[in-house]
Design a protein around this motif. Structure first.
Motif, PDB file in Angstrom:
ATOM      1  N   PHE A  92       0.807  -1.223   0.000  1.00 28.05           N
ATOM      2  CA  PHE A  92       0.000   0.000   0.000  1.00 28.05           C
ATOM      3  C   PHE A  92       0.840   1.273   0.000  1.00 28.05           C
ATOM      4  O   PHE A  92       0.514   2.217  -0.740  1.00 28.05           O
ATOM      5  CB  PHE A  92      -0.965   0.017   1.187  1.00 28.05           C
ATOM      6  N   PRO A  93       1.918   1.389   0.794  1.00 29.94           N
ATOM      7  CA  PRO A  93       2.680   2.647   0.769  1.00 29.94           C
ATOM      8  C   PRO A  93       3.201   3.006  -0.621  1.00 29.94           C
ATOM      9  O   PRO A  93       3.138   4.175  -1.024  1.00 29.94           O
ATOM     10  CB  PRO A  93       3.825   2.380   1.751  1.00 29.94           C
ATOM     11  N   LEU A  94       3.687   2.019  -1.365  1.00 34.05           N
ATOM     12  CA  LEU A  94       4.184   2.314  -2.707  1.00 34.05           C
ATOM     13  C   LEU A  94       3.036   2.658  -3.650  1.00 34.05           C
ATOM     14  O   LEU A  94       3.149   3.576  -4.472  1.00 34.05           O
ATOM     15  CB  LEU A  94       4.978   1.129  -3.255  1.00 34.05           C
ATOM     16  N   ARG A  95       1.945   1.938  -3.528  1.00 35.07           N
ATOM     17  CA  ARG A  95       0.779   2.256  -4.360  1.00 35.07           C
ATOM     18  C   ARG A  95       0.322   3.689  -4.117  1.00 35.07           C
ATOM     19  O   ARG A  95       0.060   4.441  -5.069  1.00 35.07           O
ATOM     20  CB  ARG A  95      -0.357   1.283  -4.051  1.00 35.07           C
ATOM     21  N   LYS A  96       0.226   4.069  -2.849  1.00 39.39           N
ATOM     22  CA  LYS A  96      -0.234   5.414  -2.502  1.00 39.39           C
ATOM     23  C   LYS A  96       0.711   6.473  -3.060  1.00 39.39           C
ATOM     24  O   LYS A  96       0.272   7.517  -3.557  1.00 39.39           O
ATOM     25  CB  LYS A  96      -0.331   5.549  -0.981  1.00 39.39           C
ATOM     26  N   LEU A  97       2.000   6.201  -2.999  1.00 36.54           N
ATOM     27  CA  LEU A  97       2.986   7.157  -3.499  1.00 36.54           C
ATOM     28  C   LEU A  97       2.900   7.307  -5.011  1.00 36.54           C
ATOM     29  O   LEU A  97       2.846   8.424  -5.541  1.00 36.54           O
ATOM     30  CB  LEU A  97       4.389   6.702  -3.091  1.00 36.54           C
ATOM     31  N   LEU A  98       2.875   6.192  -5.715  1.00 37.27           N
ATOM     32  CA  LEU A  98       2.962   6.242  -7.175  1.00 37.27           C
ATOM     33  C   LEU A  98       1.668   6.660  -7.853  1.00 37.27           C
ATOM     34  O   LEU A  98       1.682   7.001  -9.037  1.00 37.27           O
ATOM     35  CB  LEU A  98       3.414   4.881  -7.719  1.00 37.27           C
ATOM     36  N   GLU A  99       0.554   6.644  -7.130  1.00 32.74           N
ATOM     37  CA  GLU A  99      -0.705   7.049  -7.748  1.00 32.74           C
ATOM     38  C   GLU A  99      -0.946   8.555  -7.659  1.00 32.74           C
ATOM     39  O   GLU A  99      -1.931   9.056  -8.214  1.00 32.74           O
ATOM     40  CB  GLU A  99      -1.877   6.306  -7.105  1.00 32.74           C
ATOM     41  N   GLN A 100      -0.052   9.285  -7.009  1.00 32.07           N
ATOM     42  CA  GLN A 100      -0.231  10.730  -6.868  1.00 32.07           C
ATOM     43  C   GLN A 100      -0.117  11.422  -8.229  1.00 32.07           C
ATOM     44  O   GLN A 100       0.839  11.208  -8.975  1.00 32.07           O
ATOM     45  CB  GLN A 100       0.807  11.305  -5.902  1.00 32.07           C
ATOM     46  N   ASP A 101      -1.067  12.272  -8.539  1.00 32.15           N
ATOM     47  CA  ASP A 101      -1.115  12.913  -9.855  1.00 32.15           C
ATOM     48  C   ASP A 101       0.002  13.938 -10.061  1.00 32.15           C
ATOM     49  O   ASP A 101       0.571  14.035 -11.153  1.00 32.15           O
ATOM     50  CB  ASP A 101      -2.467  13.605 -10.055  1.00 32.15           C
ATOM     51  N   GLU A 102       0.310  14.709  -9.030  1.00 30.43           N
ATOM     52  CA  GLU A 102       1.264  15.809  -9.214  1.00 30.43           C
ATOM     53  C   GLU A 102       2.665  15.326  -9.580  1.00 30.43           C
ATOM     54  O   GLU A 102       3.252  15.835 -10.551  1.00 30.43           O
ATOM     55  CB  GLU A 102       1.308  16.692  -7.966  1.00 30.43           C
ATOM     56  N   PRO A 103       3.257  14.361  -8.864  1.00 30.65           N
ATOM     57  CA  PRO A 103       4.581  13.904  -9.291  1.00 30.65           C
ATOM     58  C   PRO A 103       4.559  13.210 -10.645  1.00 30.65           C
ATOM     59  O   PRO A 103       5.535  13.289 -11.404  1.00 30.65           O
ATOM     60  CB  PRO A 103       5.011  12.953  -8.167  1.00 30.65           C
ATOM     61  N   ARG A 104       3.470  12.555 -10.975  1.00 29.27           N
ATOM     62  CA  ARG A 104       3.356  11.964 -12.315  1.00 29.27           C
ATOM     63  C   ARG A 104       3.407  13.055 -13.388  1.00 29.27           C
ATOM     64  O   ARG A 104       4.035  12.887 -14.434  1.00 29.27           O
ATOM     65  CB  ARG A 104       2.051  11.176 -12.438  1.00 29.27           C
TER      66      ARG A 104
END
Length: 287
Positions: A92-104
């Motif tokens: 979950f921590p990695l999923r939560k991090l990588l799903e953030q729109d702004e850094p993408r």
């Protein structure tokens, strides 16, 4: 040089013009931005830093450190850090991090700007922690110390990373480098097999794949999917290329190994290394 890493790797179907691959982000950030300098606030700010770094070292491979970008963004968003551990699931921590729109969005803008800057002359490689490495790191960011990783969690991490890669699939990325944690020398065959979702996405977009393990090569069929393996000790059979990691030799005054067919030098420049020694060493490698 080409915009496709595969075209420049020695030993493959390309011209084999790649001789020295540099990992220099920590060094160039310290040199150009000072201690604690952060180029990731915006794409224009990153491009200004990137252009200076390229001019300084003139690398054969242009590397964008994706993991650094997410860490930088997270340091400015403590509210997201607080959410990383809100669910117990290992991934979950990695999923939560990588799903953030702004850094993408920042990553997409950086990739677009860097590719335009390179003008097809140098391949752009997206370097990132391996799924196993990033899974452990994200859990540490969530305050989970000493977690035990499992194969399903590693595969979940690879899926989340594959989804991240799809977000920049419209751009002519040259390749992807997966780096294991510096202290993780016990990589197993099942670890690489669990990277399959990420491997499949890279192959679908015809992006070259490189792996930087930190111990002996795992006996995994999935290893054959990588176009290059970077290590001080591992040498892979053709048509894959072997990146000979000579950092320890170079910075401690040892003798450089002679490159064989299908090999190139790989060097990580320490953050505090002296510029004069860096330039002298690079000239030695390129001679």
């Amino acid at each position: 040089m080409s915009q496709h890493l595969a075209d420049d790797l020695p030993g493959g179907t390309g011209g084999g013009r790649l001789r020295v691959w540099l990992k220099a982000s920590a060094y160039t950030r310290r040199l150009l931005l000072g201690s604690g300098g952060d180029p990731w606030v915006s794409a224009p700010q990153y491009l200004a830093y990137f252009s200076q770094a390229q001019g300084l070292l003139r690398p054969d491979v242009a590397v964008v450190e994706v993991g650094e970008m997410f860490d930088s963004w997270l340091s400015r968003h403590p509210e997201v850090v607080a959410e990383l551990g809100s669910k117990r699931r290992l991934s979950f921590p990695l999923r939560k991090l990588l799903e953030q729109d702004e850094p993408r969005q920042i990553l997409a803008e950086v990739v677009e700007a860097v590719i335009a800057n390179l003008r097809g002359q140098t391949p752009l490689v997206l370097a990132m922690p391996s799924p196993k490495h990033w899974l452990r790191h994200a859990n540490a960011l969530a305050g989970r110390v000493g977690v035990e990783l499992d194969p399903d969690g590693i595969e979940d991490a690879a899926m989340y990373m594959a989804d991240l890669m799809r977000s920049v699939s419209a751009y002519p990325v040259g390749g992807v480098l997966l780096e294991e944690h510096p202290t993780d020398s016990d990589m197993e065959a099942t670890d690489v097999e669990r990277y399959r979702p990420l491997i499949n996405v890279a192959k679908h977009y015809r992006w070259s794949l490189a792996l930087r393990p930190r111990g002996a090569a795992p006996a995994s069929p999935a290893l054959a999917e990588f176009d290059a393996v970077i290590s001080p000790i591992i040498r892979v059979p053709k048509p894959a290329s072997s990146g000979v990691d000579v950092g320890a030799v170079l910075w401690h005054g040892g003798s450089l190994p002679v490159l064989d067919q299908g090999q190139f030098y790989f060097v990580e420049i320490p953050a505090e290394q002296q510029p004069e020694l860096v330039l002298e060493s690079l000239a030695w490698l390129r001679a």
